[in-house]
Every structure is written in C-alpha cells, then in structure tokens.
Scaffold this motif. Structure first.
Motif, PDB file in Angstrom:
ATOM      1  N   SER A 134     -12.207  12.730  -7.520  1.00 64.57           N
ATOM      2  CA  SER A 134     -13.092  13.596  -8.301  1.00 64.57           C
ATOM      3  C   SER A 134     -14.007  12.654  -9.065  1.00 64.57           C
ATOM      4  O   SER A 134     -13.648  12.193 -10.148  1.00 64.57           O
ATOM      5  N   PRO A 135     -15.197  12.346  -8.522  1.00 65.41           N
ATOM      6  CA  PRO A 135     -16.008  11.309  -9.168  1.00 65.41           C
ATOM      7  C   PRO A 135     -16.320  11.613 -10.637  1.00 65.41           C
ATOM      8  O   PRO A 135     -16.456  10.700 -11.439  1.00 65.41           O
ATOM      9  N   SER A 136     -16.398  12.895 -11.008  1.00 61.09           N
ATOM     10  CA  SER A 136     -16.768  13.202 -12.390  1.00 61.09           C
ATOM     11  C   SER A 136     -15.764  12.631 -13.387  1.00 61.09           C
ATOM     12  O   SER A 136     -16.115  12.326 -14.526  1.00 61.09           O
ATOM     13  N   LEU A 137     -14.502  12.447 -12.981  1.00 64.44           N
ATOM     14  CA  LEU A 137     -13.529  11.859 -13.902  1.00 64.44           C
ATOM     15  C   LEU A 137     -13.970  10.473 -14.348  1.00 64.44           C
ATOM     16  O   LEU A 137     -13.790  10.103 -15.515  1.00 64.44           O
ATOM     17  N   SER A 138     -14.565   9.703 -13.421  1.00 66.17           N
ATOM     18  CA  SER A 138     -15.038   8.365 -13.786  1.00 66.17           C
ATOM     19  C   SER A 138     -16.406   8.409 -14.455  1.00 66.17           C
ATOM     20  O   SER A 138     -16.620   7.775 -15.479  1.00 66.17           O
ATOM     21  N   LEU A 175       0.824  -1.193   0.000  1.00 61.88           N
ATOM     22  CA  LEU A 175       0.000   0.000   0.000  1.00 61.88           C
ATOM     23  C   LEU A 175       0.869   1.257   0.000  1.00 61.88           C
ATOM     24  O   LEU A 175       1.774   1.390   0.817  1.00 61.88           O
ATOM     25  N   MET A 176       0.596   2.193  -0.928  1.00 55.09           N
ATOM     26  CA  MET A 176       1.364   3.441  -0.983  1.00 55.09           C
ATOM     27  C   MET A 176       0.525   4.664  -0.678  1.00 55.09           C
ATOM     28  O   MET A 176       1.024   5.662  -0.192  1.00 55.09           O
ATOM     29  N   TRP A 177      -0.747   4.593  -1.022  1.00 55.80           N
ATOM     30  CA  TRP A 177      -1.612   5.753  -0.793  1.00 55.80           C
ATOM     31  C   TRP A 177      -3.056   5.284  -0.746  1.00 55.80           C
ATOM     32  O   TRP A 177      -3.353   4.123  -1.022  1.00 55.80           O
ATOM     33  N   VAL A 178      -3.950   6.206  -0.372  1.00 53.54           N
ATOM     34  CA  VAL A 178      -5.358   5.864  -0.188  1.00 53.54           C
ATOM     35  C   VAL A 178      -6.203   6.827  -1.019  1.00 53.54           C
ATOM     36  O   VAL A 178      -5.926   8.027  -1.071  1.00 53.54           O
ATOM     37  N   LEU A 179      -7.195   6.270  -1.715  1.00 57.81           N
ATOM     38  CA  LEU A 179      -8.139   7.109  -2.462  1.00 57.81           C
ATOM     39  C   LEU A 179      -9.513   6.928  -1.832  1.00 57.81           C
ATOM     40  O   LEU A 179      -9.951   5.794  -1.598  1.00 57.81           O
ATOM     41  N   ILE A 180     -10.203   8.027  -1.553  1.00 54.38           N
ATOM     42  CA  ILE A 180     -11.537   7.947  -0.954  1.00 54.38           C
ATOM     43  C   ILE A 180     -12.552   8.655  -1.846  1.00 54.38           C
ATOM     44  O   ILE A 180     -12.337   9.794  -2.271  1.00 54.38           O
ATOM     45  N   ALA A 181     -13.649   7.955  -2.139  1.00 49.42           N
ATOM     46  CA  ALA A 181     -14.761   8.545  -2.891  1.00 49.42           C
ATOM     47  C   ALA A 181     -15.937   8.706  -1.942  1.00 49.42           C
ATOM     48  O   ALA A 181     -16.318   7.757  -1.248  1.00 49.42           O
ATOM     49  N   ALA A 182     -16.517   9.897  -1.901  1.00 45.00           N
ATOM     50  CA  ALA A 182     -17.601  10.179  -0.957  1.00 45.00           C
ATOM     51  C   ALA A 182     -18.246  11.507  -1.333  1.00 45.00           C
ATOM     52  O   ALA A 182     -17.673  12.294  -2.080  1.00 45.00           O
ATOM     53  N   ARG A 183     -19.430  11.746  -0.809  1.00 44.99           N
ATOM     54  CA  ARG A 183     -20.153  13.002  -1.036  1.00 44.99           C
ATOM     55  C   ARG A 183     -20.755  13.474   0.276  1.00 44.99           C
ATOM     56  O   ARG A 183     -21.060  12.670   1.160  1.00 44.99           O
ATOM     57  N   GLY A 184     -20.982  14.763   0.388  1.00 42.13           N
ATOM     58  CA  GLY A 184     -21.707  15.313   1.530  1.00 42.13           C
ATOM     59  C   GLY A 184     -20.985  15.036   2.843  1.00 42.13           C
ATOM     60  O   GLY A 184     -19.757  15.177   2.940  1.00 42.13           O
ATOM     61  N   GLY A 195      -1.023   0.992  -6.374  1.00 44.23           N
ATOM     62  CA  GLY A 195      -0.512   1.340  -5.048  1.00 44.23           C
ATOM     63  C   GLY A 195      -1.565   1.804  -4.065  1.00 44.23           C
ATOM     64  O   GLY A 195      -1.259   2.074  -2.911  1.00 44.23           O
ATOM     65  N   ALA A 196      -2.829   1.892  -4.503  1.00 46.31           N
ATOM     66  CA  ALA A 196      -3.864   2.500  -3.652  1.00 46.31           C
ATOM     67  C   ALA A 196      -4.778   1.487  -2.966  1.00 46.31           C
ATOM     68  O   ALA A 196      -5.094   0.443  -3.527  1.00 46.31           O
ATOM     69  N   LEU A 197      -5.195   1.844  -1.759  1.00 48.97           N
ATOM     70  CA  LEU A 197      -6.379   1.266  -1.122  1.00 48.97           C
ATOM     71  C   LEU A 197      -7.519   2.229  -1.451  1.00 48.97           C
ATOM     72  O   LEU A 197      -7.381   3.438  -1.259  1.00 48.97           O
ATOM     73  N   VAL A 198      -8.628   1.706  -1.982  1.00 47.52           N
ATOM     74  CA  VAL A 198      -9.709   2.585  -2.443  1.00 47.52           C
ATOM     75  C   VAL A 198     -10.934   2.386  -1.558  1.00 47.52           C
ATOM     76  O   VAL A 198     -11.453   1.269  -1.421  1.00 47.52           O
ATOM     77  N   ILE A 199     -11.375   3.489  -0.929  1.00 50.95           N
ATOM     78  CA  ILE A 199     -12.463   3.442   0.045  1.00 50.95           C
ATOM     79  C   ILE A 199     -13.644   4.262  -0.472  1.00 50.95           C
ATOM     80  O   ILE A 199     -13.471   5.394  -0.915  1.00 50.95           O
ATOM     81  N   GLY A 200     -14.837   3.675  -0.425  1.00 49.08           N
ATOM     82  CA  GLY A 200     -16.055   4.429  -0.727  1.00 49.08           C
ATOM     83  C   GLY A 200     -16.859   4.591   0.550  1.00 49.08           C
ATOM     84  O   GLY A 200     -17.035   3.624   1.295  1.00 49.08           O
ATOM     85  N   ILE A 201     -17.321   5.807   0.828  1.00 52.30           N
ATOM     86  CA  ILE A 201     -18.128   6.058   2.035  1.00 52.30           C
ATOM     87  C   ILE A 201     -19.475   6.611   1.601  1.00 52.30           C
ATOM     88  O   ILE A 201     -19.545   7.618   0.892  1.00 52.30           O
ATOM     89  N   SER A 202     -20.553   5.920   1.989  1.00 46.51           N
ATOM     90  CA  SER A 202     -21.896   6.396   1.653  1.00 46.51           C
ATOM     91  C   SER A 202     -22.875   5.724   2.593  1.00 46.51           C
ATOM     92  O   SER A 202     -22.935   4.497   2.633  1.00 46.51           O
ATOM     93  N   ASP A 204     -18.018  12.839   2.691  1.00 47.28           N
ATOM     94  CA  ASP A 204     -16.811  13.485   2.183  1.00 47.28           C
ATOM     95  C   ASP A 204     -16.100  14.218   3.321  1.00 47.28           C
ATOM     96  O   ASP A 204     -14.869  14.317   3.341  1.00 47.28           O
ATOM     97  N   ASN A 205     -16.874  14.715   4.273  1.00 50.27           N
ATOM     98  CA  ASN A 205     -16.250  15.349   5.434  1.00 50.27           C
ATOM     99  C   ASN A 205     -15.551  14.306   6.304  1.00 50.27           C
ATOM    100  O   ASN A 205     -14.460  14.560   6.827  1.00 50.27           O
ATOM    101  N   ALA A 206     -16.140  13.134   6.419  1.00 49.66           N
ATOM    102  CA  ALA A 206     -15.455  12.043   7.121  1.00 49.66           C
ATOM    103  C   ALA A 206     -14.147  11.707   6.401  1.00 49.66           C
ATOM    104  O   ALA A 206     -13.123  11.421   7.034  1.00 49.66           O
ATOM    105  N   ALA A 207     -14.161  11.765   5.063  1.00 51.14           N
ATOM    106  CA  ALA A 207     -12.944  11.505   4.286  1.00 51.14           C
ATOM    107  C   ALA A 207     -11.858  12.521   4.611  1.00 51.14           C
ATOM    108  O   ALA A 207     -10.665  12.200   4.619  1.00 51.14           O
ATOM    109  N   ARG A 208     -12.266  13.761   4.893  1.00 52.32           N
ATOM    110  CA  ARG A 208     -11.275  14.776   5.276  1.00 52.32           C
ATOM    111  C   ARG A 208     -10.610  14.397   6.604  1.00 52.32           C
ATOM    112  O   ARG A 208      -9.435  14.693   6.828  1.00 52.32           O
ATOM    113  N   TYR A 209     -11.353  13.758   7.490  1.00 54.56           N
ATOM    114  CA  TYR A 209     -10.752  13.268   8.739  1.00 54.56           C
ATOM    115  C   TYR A 209      -9.768  12.142   8.426  1.00 54.56           C
ATOM    116  O   TYR A 209      -8.667  12.083   8.990  1.00 54.56           O
TER     117      TYR A 209
END
Lengths: 345, 345
Positions: free
Chosen positions: B74-78, B40-49, B89-96, B52-57
């Motif tokens: 940036s979900p719009s990229l996908s 693992l090298m870095w973490v990517l988090i997808a979230a809204r509202g 290298g990423a762990l990818v987390i979705g929060i909803s 997304d604030n929890a992701a900032r934590y």
C-alpha cells in the motif's frame, strides 16, 4: 426502506461495536500477547467479500499503528494448487461472518500446521473456521439475515482496529477507539437526505477512497452492486489515474470518500479530474475544504480520528446503496437472487 | 487498427520476451542467489497500473513455485502516512516501466534502509527506481509509446516468471518458460476474428479469471477501460459470487479467461451463473470442455503449461480492447486524454 431487515441491522451497528469492544477486549489482548511472543514480522489475512474489504482496512491500520505489512491471501493457492506456502514470521487471520468458507479455513489450517499463531474473526464462534483457529474473536453481531453484510462488516473493522491497538500497545489509540460507537450513532442520526439522486439513472460509477478509506471505497462499491446492480468499481485515486479514469463521464459518476488527513488531496485530485470529464460527483466528507467545491452533492461525515473514519464513513454508503435499491424497487433483504452464505473454495 | 503504434507494440511482444529471457538471465539468477542468502520468508511488491497486474501474477507463481507468500504494497503508507513499516524477511520488488513513480520508489528506499534485498523491474534501467534498487532487471522492451502498456506488461510477467524459476531452482520450469515466446507468436497469428462483437453495445462488463489468470482478468479489464471506456471490472470467480454477480445481465456481459487446470471449474461456474442471468459470455479458452458450451463467443488460446498461460491469454485480450476501441472510433495510441507516465504518490 426503514422497515426492512437491512435497515434494522444497520441501526444496530453502534451497539454491536460498543459491545464487541468491551466483551472481546480480553480475547484480543491475549491474541496480541501470544502473537508478539512469536517474533511477528508480517500478517496474512484470508477473507472474501465484505470481510476482504475489512482486511483492506487492516492493511492500513496494522501498517500505520504497528509497522506490520499485511498480505491478503490468494486462497486458490491452498485450495486448488496445493502450493507449498510457508508462513514463517506471520500472524494469520481469517475473517468470515459465517465461518463457513472452506477457502478461508484452508489457509488457517496450513498456518496452524506450521505452528503459526492463527486468529478467526467471526460471527459464528463454533463454526469450522473458529474451530481451526487458536484464538477466536466473536464479533457478537447477532444473526445477520440481510444478504448485504452491514453490522458484521463494521464489527470486523472494530475487531481489527482493536487488535492493531493491542499489538501496538497504544493507550491513546485505545481511547480514541472507545469513542467510535458514539460517533457512529451521531452519523446514523444525520441521515443522507436524498443523496442517492446524485447517482440516479447511472448504471455504472466509480468509487474512490484512500488510506484507511480504501477499504470504504471497496465496501461502498460492493453494497451498491449487491443492492442496486449498478456496476460500482472501487479505486484508490492513484490507481484511478493510471488509466481507468477514462470510464468517468456524464454517464458515469464518481462517489468519493473525502476525509480530512494525508489522503484528502489525492482524493480531491480525482474529484477534479472527474469533474473535468463531465462526471457528477458525490462526496462523503468531513472536510470544510472539500465542501467548498461547487456543483457536487455531499453527505457530511462526523469527524473522528482519521484512522477510525472507516467505521463512520461506511454508514452513509450503506444507506446510499439501500436508497438506490429502494428507488429501483429492489427487495433489499434478498436482492437479485443472492445467497447469504457463499461456500467458495 | 493494424497500423497504429499500439498494434506494432503488440506484435513485438514475443521477440521482447525472448530477448529478455536470454539477456537478463544472469541478472535474475544473481538476484535470486542474493535473496536466498538472506533467509527469504516473503515477498513485497510495489507497483501501479499494469505493473500491479503483473504483481498479481507474481503472487501466484512465487507461491506456487517457491512457497513464498507475496504482499502487494500500500504505497500510501510510505508516501502519505510515514508508517514505520518493517520489511524483515522480505525480498522487495518494484515494478514500473518508466521507473518514475515516486510511490513505488519510496517503498524500495525504505526496504533498502533496512538492509533488505531490493529489485527493480523496469524498462528504464537508469531511472530513479533502478538507481535505488540493488538489482535491476531491464525488461528491454524498447520505447513504449502507446498509452496502453502491452509489451512492458508481458515482459514484466516474463521477468517475474524467470525470477520465480531461479528462486525455486527448477530446471523443468525453466525449460517450459523458454518455450513461451513461440507460443505467444502462434497466439498472435491466430487473431481474434470479430470477437469484440460479443461485447458490442455494452457500456459495462465483468472479467473473470483465477489462479495465474487472476492477473489476466485485471489486465484485460484495464485495457478495455483505457481503450474503450467500457467499465470492465475484474474478479476472481469466487469474489464475483460474493455479491457482485448481481451486476451481470443482458446489458452486462462476462469476459472469462477459461484455461485448463485447477481453476477452470470455478471459472465455468461463473460462466454458468452469468448465462442464467441472461448475460452474454465471451471465453478466452484452450479448453475443449469450455468450448462445448452453447451460445457463447470464444477465442481459442494456444495451449501452454497453465502457470505460463497469462503470457498467452493476455494477447487476445489486448486485441479485443483495441478492436472495441476501433469500433468506437477511439484513437488507441492516445485514448481519452490519458498520459503515459503517471507520477502518483
């Protein structure tokens, strides 16, 4: 407001971008070549203020042109918490017009200690930030004396677009980018009429933009705040719909960046929602569809390839902020006791 | 406002976090083990509202405890641009909480196609988001009926804190986290008195927080916007000083999260600047230093280790937003025509 330093600096923008694209081409190609040689997986950008808004543009173009995810640094992790951050796989970019921000420099120092490629994008090529980076893009905007950044912002956008083009090695995009200064010049000549009247009397507003123009929404909101003290909050239309749309109403208008492309529909959804809540809307738009709607104020945008539209769309937003300030009697070159260089840690 | 659904859900928060920390411990440890096995090298988090604030934590705690940089997607990229994003290298987390957001799911789908470890943090363990992830943390908050997320927000914070602890393998932090529910309960019992009076009459305000409480500033601002339609804009104090401080003044107060630790000085600098511009200040603070200042309103915070303070500090912010809404006669359970589930793309 045409004889202010701000107005002069705004007019210089097409020439500054033109000069940057030619004088920095070699440096940018070299940075891209070295970064690719180190098995690049992602990009980390450290920046504050307008430069952080340029970083939001990078998040779009590096993803779209190069498939590279971009993280925006939390400088406090380095400067205040001494977190053991690892930058494996990253190209690390610091953006600062003055090159004086200790927090931005601190992130690059950590990256360099780990042997990662580092780039400074700055208007001060002998600044502390430039000295710590192993590649420096000199945006060459000349002295920027107005507190509100304009030419250093568009020059930073152009530097990031050029870097994305070189990382992608994409000739068609390079040619499109070369046409940007001329489109910026046409946009400046269009002017904005009396667009600011759409926001007159409001002490708060929302600004919506998406895709490449998520950055434009942030930069437009920052200019409006700095120059007019109207509390303008930027949003992706998707985020706006998750709750904050509650703030829109007759006393809280919406400024929307509505550019033709994949994002247009969601921006126009936010505009429709704003209208249904009684909010006035002001659209910056190159879209005939967006223009067909009734009852809103509009500033026409010069059409460019969508990924480059932030270079054009921010120009009327800057002019709008200056016009609002003028109507309020604000000294746009030194508004509200703000300082040009902010040495945050 | 104590007999609303919102008030009931707010009171459930300590128990929800307590239950999550025990019931999900095995799942979280398992996710951490598998993620570490993939370099693992870095973490990517997808979230809204609120998510997304929890992701900032997460951006703070993953950096601080594990040295892992976190990018917010940036979900719009996908969803809109079909960008060829690579997640090496990423762990990818979705929060909803609902697990229904197509944009959050889309990011996890791309990551899974590339063989990266994916985690869903959700209150709906059979939702579309959970089905696409290879690990699911069920935050188990029970039905959340109020439009304004409260218990799903603090539960998401706790899930992310627990994941950071397991990735770091840090026993001392694990023990500190176990004490959080009791501190949350004490905080709820403290109440907020008539703190909302400090913001009364304002139709806009700024919210400042840094370090772990950068997230708290965003979540507090979102609650205030959703429940009272006061335009509350969140800032790091460092960003606030880069221009937006111009909006502060007698008609535009500052809510500051002032928690003892490395960030306190810069938050108090912003408070001092706000005062000098004539802005009223309301402090959420566990600090004797911060309390010594004159003329401002204060809500005391229960002292916990600083990295866990967002679990405690957001509680009076939620209560403040509800109190503001009550004073304005807003139906806090269904404010301003907002919907609970927002299916943005």
């Amino acid at each position: 407001v045409t004889d202010t330093i701000l107005a002069t600096e705004m007019r210089e923008q097409p020439a500054v971008v033109q000069e940057l694209l030619s004088s920095q081409r070699g440096v940018i190609a070299d940075v891209a070549r070295r970064a690719r040689a180190q098995h690049l997986m992602w990009v980390l950008i450290a920046a504050r203020g307008s430069s952080d808004n340029a970083a939001r543009y990078a998040q779009h173009v590096f993803g779209r042109l190069c498939g590279l995810p971009v993280a925006l640094a939390s400088p406090s992790l380095s400067t205040l918490y001494d977190a053991p951050l690892r930058f494996e796989g990253a190209l690390v970019i610091g953006i600062s017009q003055s090159g004086q921000s200790p927090d931005v420099r601190s992130v690059l120092e950590r990256a360099r200690e780990q042997g990662r490629p580092t780039v400074a994008i700055t208007n001060a090529p002998t600044s502390p930030l430039a000295l710590v980076a192993d590649g420096t893009v000199d945006i060459g905007a000349g002295a920027e004396l107005s507190v509100a950044a304009t030419k250093t912002y568009t020059a930073s956008l152009a530097a990031l677009a050029a870097l994305a083009v070189e990382l992608a090695g994409d000739d068609a995009s390079r040619e499109q980018l070369a046409g940007a200064p001329e489109a910026m010049q046409r946009q400046l000549e269009l002017g904005i009429g009396d667009a600011a009247r759409a926001l007159e009397g409001a002490d708060r507003c929302a600004v919506a933009g998406r895709g490449p123009n998520y950055a434009t929404a942030f930069e437009a909101a920052l200019k409006v705040k700095e120059l007019s003290a109207i509390a303008a909050e930027p949003y992706s239309p998707a985020d706006l719909m998750h709750g904050p749309v509650a703030v829109l109403g007759p006393a809280s208008p919406l400024l929307a960046v509505a550019v033709e492309g994949p994002s247009l529909a969601s921006v126009m959804d936010a505009v429709a929602e704003a209208r249904s809540r009684g909010a006035r809307c002001l659209l910056l738009s190159d879209s005939a569809d967006a223009r067909r709607s009734d009852g809103d104020a509009r500033v026409p945008l010069t059409r460019v390839p969508e990924w480059l539209s932030p270079l054009v769309a921010v120009l009327p937003a800057q002019a709008l902020a200056a016009q609002l300030a003028g109507a309020l009697g604000v000294d746009v070159d030194a508004p509200f006791g703000l300082r040009k260089v902010t040495r945050t840690t």
